[in-house]
Design a protein around this motif. Sequence first.
Motif, PDB file in Angstrom:
ATOM      1  N   SER B  34      27.190 -95.211  65.696  1.00 33.43           N
ATOM      2  CA  SER B  34      26.154 -95.432  64.676  1.00 33.43           C
ATOM      3  C   SER B  34      26.637 -95.051  63.288  1.00 33.43           C
ATOM      4  N   SER B  35      27.561 -94.075  63.231  1.00 31.58           N
ATOM      5  CA  SER B  35      28.022 -93.618  61.920  1.00 31.58           C
ATOM      6  C   SER B  35      28.806 -94.714  61.208  1.00 31.58           C
ATOM      7  N   LEU B 227      22.844 -76.746  57.053  1.00 28.57           N
ATOM      8  CA  LEU B 227      21.704 -76.971  56.157  1.00 28.57           C
ATOM      9  C   LEU B 227      21.848 -78.330  55.491  1.00 28.57           C
ATOM     10  N   GLY B 228      23.093 -78.675  55.166  1.00 25.51           N
ATOM     11  CA  GLY B 228      23.371 -79.968  54.543  1.00 25.51           C
ATOM     12  C   GLY B 228      22.932 -81.122  55.422  1.00 25.51           C
ATOM     13  N   VAL B 229      23.288 -81.035  56.715  1.00 30.11           N
ATOM     14  CA  VAL B 229      22.915 -82.106  57.639  1.00 30.11           C
ATOM     15  C   VAL B 229      21.397 -82.226  57.707  1.00 30.11           C
ATOM     16  N   GLN B 230      20.727 -81.069  57.841  1.00 34.04           N
ATOM     17  CA  GLN B 230      19.272 -81.076  57.958  1.00 34.04           C
ATOM     18  C   GLN B 230      18.626 -81.611  56.678  1.00 34.04           C
ATOM     19  N   LEU B 231      19.202 -81.217  55.534  1.00 38.04           N
ATOM     20  CA  LEU B 231      18.725 -81.694  54.239  1.00 38.04           C
ATOM     21  C   LEU B 231      18.797 -83.211  54.187  1.00 38.04           C
ATOM     22  N   PHE B 232      19.917 -83.714  54.667  1.00 36.16           N
ATOM     23  CA  PHE B 232      20.148 -85.146  54.685  1.00 36.16           C
ATOM     24  C   PHE B 232      19.127 -85.851  55.575  1.00 36.16           C
ATOM     25  N   VAL B 233      18.909 -85.268  56.771  1.00 39.68           N
ATOM     26  CA  VAL B 233      17.946 -85.839  57.714  1.00 39.68           C
ATOM     27  C   VAL B 233      16.568 -85.905  57.055  1.00 39.68           C
ATOM     28  N   GLY B 234      16.212 -84.832  56.305  1.00 43.41           N
ATOM     29  CA  GLY B 234      14.909 -84.786  55.672  1.00 43.41           C
ATOM     30  C   GLY B 234      14.769 -85.785  54.526  1.00 43.41           C
ATOM     31  N   GLN B 235      15.826 -85.884  53.706  1.00 37.75           N
ATOM     32  CA  GLN B 235      15.725 -86.696  52.496  1.00 37.75           C
ATOM     33  C   GLN B 235      15.915 -88.186  52.750  1.00 37.75           C
ATOM     34  N   TYR B 236      16.811 -88.504  53.694  1.00 41.21           N
ATOM     35  CA  TYR B 236      17.131 -89.915  53.919  1.00 41.21           C
ATOM     36  C   TYR B 236      16.849 -90.281  55.363  1.00 41.21           C
ATOM     37  N   GLY B 241      22.563 -94.622  59.726  1.00 41.68           N
ATOM     38  CA  GLY B 241      24.030 -94.654  59.717  1.00 41.68           C
ATOM     39  C   GLY B 241      24.605 -93.454  58.976  1.00 41.68           C
ATOM     40  N   LEU B 242      24.009 -93.150  57.816  1.00 39.63           N
ATOM     41  CA  LEU B 242      24.511 -92.039  57.005  1.00 39.63           C
ATOM     42  C   LEU B 242      24.267 -90.694  57.691  1.00 39.63           C
ATOM     43  N   ILE B 243      23.097 -90.554  58.324  1.00 42.59           N
ATOM     44  CA  ILE B 243      22.799 -89.311  59.050  1.00 42.59           C
ATOM     45  C   ILE B 243      23.867 -89.067  60.115  1.00 42.59           C
ATOM     46  N   MET B 244      24.201 -90.121  60.843  1.00 37.32           N
ATOM     47  CA  MET B 244      25.194 -89.974  61.897  1.00 37.32           C
ATOM     48  C   MET B 244      26.577 -89.663  61.316  1.00 37.32           C
ATOM     49  N   ALA B 245      26.887 -90.254  60.170  1.00 37.47           N
ATOM     50  CA  ALA B 245      28.181 -89.964  59.537  1.00 37.47           C
ATOM     51  C   ALA B 245      28.256 -88.483  59.161  1.00 37.47           C
ATOM     52  N   THR B 246      27.162 -87.938  58.599  1.00 37.08           N
ATOM     53  CA  THR B 246      27.149 -86.514  58.247  1.00 37.08           C
ATOM     54  C   THR B 246      27.297 -85.660  59.500  1.00 37.08           C
ATOM     55  N   SER B 247      26.601 -86.053  60.571  1.00 33.71           N
ATOM     56  CA  SER B 247      26.666 -85.288  61.818  1.00 33.71           C
ATOM     57  C   SER B 247      28.088 -85.285  62.379  1.00 33.71           C
ATOM     58  N   VAL B 248      28.720 -86.451  62.379  1.00 27.27           N
ATOM     59  CA  VAL B 248      30.100 -86.524  62.873  1.00 27.27           C
ATOM     60  C   VAL B 248      30.987 -85.605  62.039  1.00 27.27           C
ATOM     61  N   PHE B 249      30.798 -85.678  60.722  1.00 30.02           N
ATOM     62  CA  PHE B 249      31.614 -84.856  59.836  1.00 30.02           C
ATOM     63  C   PHE B 249      31.440 -83.365  60.146  1.00 30.02           C
ATOM     64  N   ALA B 250      30.190 -82.946  60.419  1.00 38.64           N
ATOM     65  CA  ALA B 250      29.925 -81.532  60.708  1.00 38.64           C
ATOM     66  C   ALA B 250      30.531 -81.107  62.035  1.00 38.64           C
ATOM     67  N   LEU B 251      30.763 -82.065  62.919  1.00 37.02           N
ATOM     68  CA  LEU B 251      31.308 -81.738  64.243  1.00 37.02           C
ATOM     69  C   LEU B 251      32.834 -81.648  64.248  1.00 37.02           C
ATOM     70  N   ILE B 252      33.476 -82.301  63.290  1.00 32.82           N
ATOM     71  CA  ILE B 252      34.936 -82.416  63.350  1.00 32.82           C
ATOM     72  C   ILE B 252      35.665 -81.061  63.411  1.00 32.82           C
ATOM     73  N   PRO B 253      35.338 -80.103  62.534  1.00 32.20           N
ATOM     74  CA  PRO B 253      36.070 -78.825  62.610  1.00 32.20           C
ATOM     75  C   PRO B 253      35.931 -78.158  63.977  1.00 32.20           C
TER      76      PRO B 253
END
Lengths: 303, 276
Positions: B34-35, B227-236, B241-253
């Motif tokens: 989805s991302s 917090l960034g991911v949650q902020l994103f989920v709330g605002q957009y 697609g963008l929410i999933m991209a942020t989530s993937v990014f947060a998982l990478i490390p």
Amino acid sequence: MAQTETATRKAGSLKFRKALIGYSFIAPNFIGFAIFILIPVIFTIVLSVMDWDGFNAMTFAGIDNFRQIFRDRVFRSAFWKTLLYVVFTVALTLLASLGLACALNKNIKGRNAFRSAIFFPYVASMIAIGAVWKQLFEANYGPINNFLRSIGIANPPGWFASTDWAIWGVIIVSIWKYMGYYMLIYLAGLQDIPVQLYEAATLDGASGWQRFMKITLPMLTPSTFFVFIMLTINSFKSFDLIYALTQGGPGTSTTLLANYIYNQTFVYWDYGKSAAASIILFVIVLAVTIVQFRGEKKFTDYL
Amino acid sequence: MIEKRSPVKTVLIYVMLIVLTVVTLLPLVWMVSSSLKLSTEVFTFPIKWIPETFHWENYVTIWEKINLATYTFNSFKLSIIITLIQLITSSFAAYGFSKCQFPGRNALFLAYIATIAIPWQVYMLPQYIMMQRMHLIDTHLAIILLQSFTAFGVFLLRQFYISIPDELLEAARIDGLSEYGTFARIVMPLTKPAMATLVIMSFVTVWNDYMGPMIYFTSDRNKTIQLGVQLFVGQYSAEYGLIMATSVFALIPVLVVFLAFQRFFVEGIASSGLKG
């Protein structure tokens, strides 16, 4: 006489020195632990019988806070929902992790890859993964309900949009996330069972199921005990999971005790009620733990 | 197990395991897939697991929408500092609790164990008041102080230290090593897998923590990736697609740390709880 006295004094000072060295090892951690964890725990107990908003003077409230929360419909709902959530999450996660551990203890190719894959949800951030599950469980066009409709279920559950189904969605995600961790603990337990037991049982003509019931399960009792305690404690703590999936809703249908405490503290700023609810949560967790320890005297194995 | 399995049974076991693994990983596959989609494509049915065109620009857009760089930096900063403090102080304390004799040792250790059983929400409020009095609300120091001294690390390492034979330490002492020398030269090298386990557990826990940062960090420059991911989920909320991209990014490390230390991790957890 004098000689033995110096000897004892020497032994005494040696013991004293040894103790000092011991304290010096634990001090760096213990000082932080005492200030930032132990003292707050004790302070909670004090707060639960006080009336305080954080600004005005504290007044003694006795059991008023407890009376108030028991009269609070949201608290009562959170209390029962927490029990429901804990009972099903603990039972189902325990079964799933035991089953997975037995399957992945067999000598098969790619065993480690399977184990890592099943374990991975445990390290995934709840916030990120919550966003995924919310999409998967979406009531109208989410893939799970689309799948259910395609196999002939005309009216699939509303999941996170339904007050009846939301908690079950939360339980499913919780099992998915945590089963891999407990599987590892079971795997360690399985590795400690002597192979000879199985060999002897096979020679005696025991079936696979009989071996599981008569050898595997009893030998795994210490692991089951540990898994049960940790699962129970962690389920009572669940917060991020709920927050990411439902924020306690719809209505208050998935508001658990942890969420209730958070709301009382940081939304309503009612410190007395928050502390009283905390004490209730603490007492429940403590009671479950003690009952388990009574039933299972192998506590020392873990220390 | 020694017995010979019939080939049919072996195939069945593999099929079952593969199905289970696929089901477990499906949410993650959905996330990655989805991302790379447009928001309108996310919910098409039947599901297109591989997007028609790969919208890599999602991963660029998210950097423009929120302060992702700041959040990522903060998460790394907190995870690394807390992990280091935990590793150092916990291994010291674990040695004290397992290999030194001093009055009150068992009582103190019991206090540690007891707090593992106490849900964090129980003492979250007094901690907050304490931080308020110390004027540390909305500072990274608050989270560092509160999360660096957990009982869990001490408990975990102690389980490993117990398995080191006392005779070995005795021999080192007779050879003239001080207690600190014994710890540094004998115990530390022997328990590298245990320390690796703690490093990973601690890093992952701090990196993934949401509630702590949510309570303490109010200004944007202090916020962490969760917090960034949650902020994103709330605002957009409709930008799937963008929410999933942020989530993937947060998982990478976490994924990188996990794959790098996966062996240690899996063995370390498995033996920590039960042996001793």
